[in-house]
Design an enzyme around this catalytic site. Structure first.
Site, PDB file in Angstrom:
ATOM      1  N   PRO A 276       0.952  -3.239   0.012  1.00 20.51           N
ATOM      2  CA  PRO A 276       2.022  -2.960  -0.585  1.00 20.51           C
ATOM      3  C   PRO A 276       2.137  -2.014  -1.800  1.00 20.51           C
ATOM      4  CG  PRO A 276       1.391  -5.175  -1.458  1.00 20.51           C
ATOM      5  CD  PRO A 276       0.407  -4.615  -0.558  1.00 20.51           C
ATOM      6  N   ASP A 446      -1.407  -0.338  -5.713  1.00 22.12           N
ATOM      7  CA  ASP A 446      -1.453  -1.482  -4.988  1.00 22.12           C
ATOM      8  C   ASP A 446      -0.975  -2.486  -5.617  1.00 22.12           C
ATOM      9  OD1 ASP A 446      -1.904  -3.774  -3.802  1.00 22.12           O
ATOM     10  OD2 ASP A 446      -3.836  -3.219  -3.069  1.00 22.12           O
ATOM     11  N   HIS A 447       0.449  -2.732  -5.403  1.00 23.92           N
ATOM     12  CA  HIS A 447       1.202  -3.450  -6.118  1.00 23.92           C
ATOM     13  C   HIS A 447       0.762  -5.113  -6.254  1.00 23.92           C
ATOM     14  CE1 HIS A 447       4.706  -4.739  -8.836  1.00 23.92           C
ATOM     15  NE2 HIS A 447       5.445  -3.930  -8.161  1.00 23.92           N
ATOM     16  N   ARG A 448      -0.088  -5.569  -5.412  1.00 22.65           N
ATOM     17  CA  ARG A 448      -0.687  -6.808  -5.708  1.00 22.65           C
ATOM     18  C   ARG A 448      -1.565  -7.067  -6.776  1.00 22.65           C
ATOM     19  NH1 ARG A 448      -4.045  -6.566   0.087  1.00 22.65           N
ATOM     20  NH2 ARG A 448      -4.447  -4.618  -0.643  1.00 22.65           N
ATOM     21  N   ILE A 449      -2.068  -5.906  -7.291  1.00 26.89           N
ATOM     22  CA  ILE A 449      -2.708  -6.128  -8.557  1.00 26.89           C
ATOM     23  C   ILE A 449      -2.409  -5.177  -9.803  1.00 26.89           C
ATOM     24  CG2 ILE A 449      -5.051  -6.734  -7.283  1.00 26.89           C
ATOM     25  CD1 ILE A 449      -5.934  -3.907  -7.456  1.00 26.89           C
TER      26      ILE A 449
END
Length: 474
Positions: A276, A446-449
């Protein structure tokens, strides 16, 4: 490559490397002795080697030797195209090239048989028979079990890699382009192409590493164009880089299969959809950077190196932007800041990596970048030189593009798209109107991190470094 690499698709090999510029790198591909009667000699199957960690299949560019030719240890036999580079394959045993099982232009999966090597001339007919029966019965399978690297019969030769752990003995030999004019220095495929096209190699200027002649140099000579070594950096605002790509005529309406490199790019792009992502843009004034570049350009400094150095310095203060997430359950704070820079080459895209760019001075970084570009254009990059990036730069400024978005490479946290610096009317701090050079950068992350505030803080730091670049030369 940071250590021994082993693949188990009926092949197993150990790469070796050295920082010494006159040592060749050999990757041992697997061969397996076929079952034989006690009175028979040894017939080995030569398997398609894995030339990189991402390679699943390879294309036979050309067979340097023909069926029935006697081979001596160390002779080039075939040129293989992987997903990232063309590499010469040498025999590691004396014998005879008994049967070619994959013709030129053919594609074979890693670990599948591409030829048979006979120990004696009398065994060539038997090898041909075995090759025919194997092809008709199981065209997609090799008939032998996995074997150890000690039974290897071919070795892949590429340009010297950077420092890495070594698990094999290196064969000492001069660099292919270090003979001071005593012989023609060219890849086996370039030599074969020159013979076919009746081109005198003495009149061809090589653009490969250290002047080595590669296939595209021969093709350019046929077209009547002088081959010129690449000197312009990817970020140079000139047409030199764009015009250096050979114009290959295409037949309209034709269907063209992916090359190995295009296939690898396609797989990476599809894989990137699993992450994402989001994007943040920023405008940076480049007047001071442009002035610095003019002062030190004559010393060999490239704009690419300046941007990579500035980015690396900013990443030291924002390590989360240099992180990577591979399993969706955890992320890694990478111990090194390795800046990958996207480069368009004939038939694909590759990202040479400037290792530990934050620790290398700008002059050494520029020399390294020039070397990487030369090797990329000649398809001679080693895996560690293109797959170890922790942050990526993609620049289309030299084409006049002012802004664009980039796709996040799998396994990395962020990629920055850099546009052209353009004169822009702006309001100065004292309330007056002035003209400043400004460039647009857009970061895909990367919007996860990585979160919006993380990127905003990173871009603010990057802008301060670029707008006051005095620390870039230290």
């Amino acid at each position: 490559m940071a250590g021994a690499l082993q693949l188990h698709l009926r092949s197993s090999f150990l790469p070796s490397s050295s920082s010494h510029p006159k040592l060749r790198r050999r990757i041992f591909a697997t061969t397996a002795p076929l079952r034989r009667r006690p009175t028979e000699g040894k017939i080995r199957e030569i398997f398609m080697p894995a030339l990189s960690s991402t390679m699943t299949e390879g294309k036979i560019v050309s067979w340097v030797k023909s069926e029935g030719d006697k081979l001596s240890k160390g002779e080039s036999v075939v040129v293989v195209e992987s997903d990232k580079a063309d590499m010469d394959v040498e025999t590691f045993y004396d014998g005879y090239l008994a049967a070619i099982m994959v013709d030129e232009g053919g594609i074979a999966t890693v670990g599948s048989a591409i030829a048979l090597l006979a120990e004696t001339e009398e065994e060539i007919p038997l090898a041909k028979s075995k090759a025919s029966s194997s092809s008709s019965a199981h065209p997609e399978e090799a008939s032998s079990p996995p074997v150890s690297p000690q039974e290897s019969a071919i070795a892949t030769v590429a340009s010297p890699p950077g420092p890495a752990k070594s698990d094999l003995t290196l064969a000492s030999s001069a660099h292919p382009a270090s003979d001071a004019g005593l012989r023609i220095v060219a890849t086996p495929y370039a030599k074969k192409l020159a013979r076919d096209l009746k081109v005198e190699l003495q009149s061809v200027v090589g653009t490969g590493p250290m002047g080595r002649i590669v296939a595209k140099d021969v093709e350019s000579a046929v077209d009547g164009a002088a081959s010129v070594a690449i000197t312009a950096p990817i970020t140079s605002a000139t047409k030199a880089v764009a015009d250096s790509t050979p114009k290959v005529p295409v037949e309209l309406g034709s269907v063209v299969p992916f090359t190995a490199m295009q296939g690898a790019v396609s797989r990476n792009m599809v894989e990137s959809l699993a992450a994402p992502t989001f994007r943040v843009g920023y405008t940076i004034t480049t007047n001071s950077l442009d002035e610095l570049y003019k002062k030190i350009k004559s010393k060999g400094v490239t704009m690419t190196a300046l941007l990579a150095k500035a980015t690396a310095m900013a990443l030291t203060k924002h390590p989360v932007i240099n992180c990577s997430c591979r399993d969706g359950k955890s992320f890694t704070y990478n111990s090194s800041i390795n800046i990958a820079v996207a480069v368009a080459i004939d038939g694909g895209l590759i990202t040479p990596v400037l290792q530990e760019a934050d620790k290398v001075d700008i002059y050494s970084l520029s020399r390294k970048w020039k070397e990487l570009v030369d090797k990329a254009r000649a398809k001679q990059l080693q895996p560690v030189e293109y797959n170890s990036g922790t942050f990526t730069l993609s620049n289309l400024g030299m084409f006049g593009v002012d802004r664009f978005d980039a796709i996040l490479p799998p396994g990395t946290g962020a990629i920055m798209a850099v546009g052209a610096a353009q004169p822009t009317v702006v309001a100065t701090k004292d309330g007056r109107i002035g003209v400043k050079n400004q460039m647009q950068v857009n970061v895909t992350a990367d919007h996860r991190i990585i979160y919006g505030a993380d990127l905003a803080a990173f871009l603010q730091t990057l802008a301060k470094i670029i707008e006051d670049p005095k620390d870039l030369t230290f």
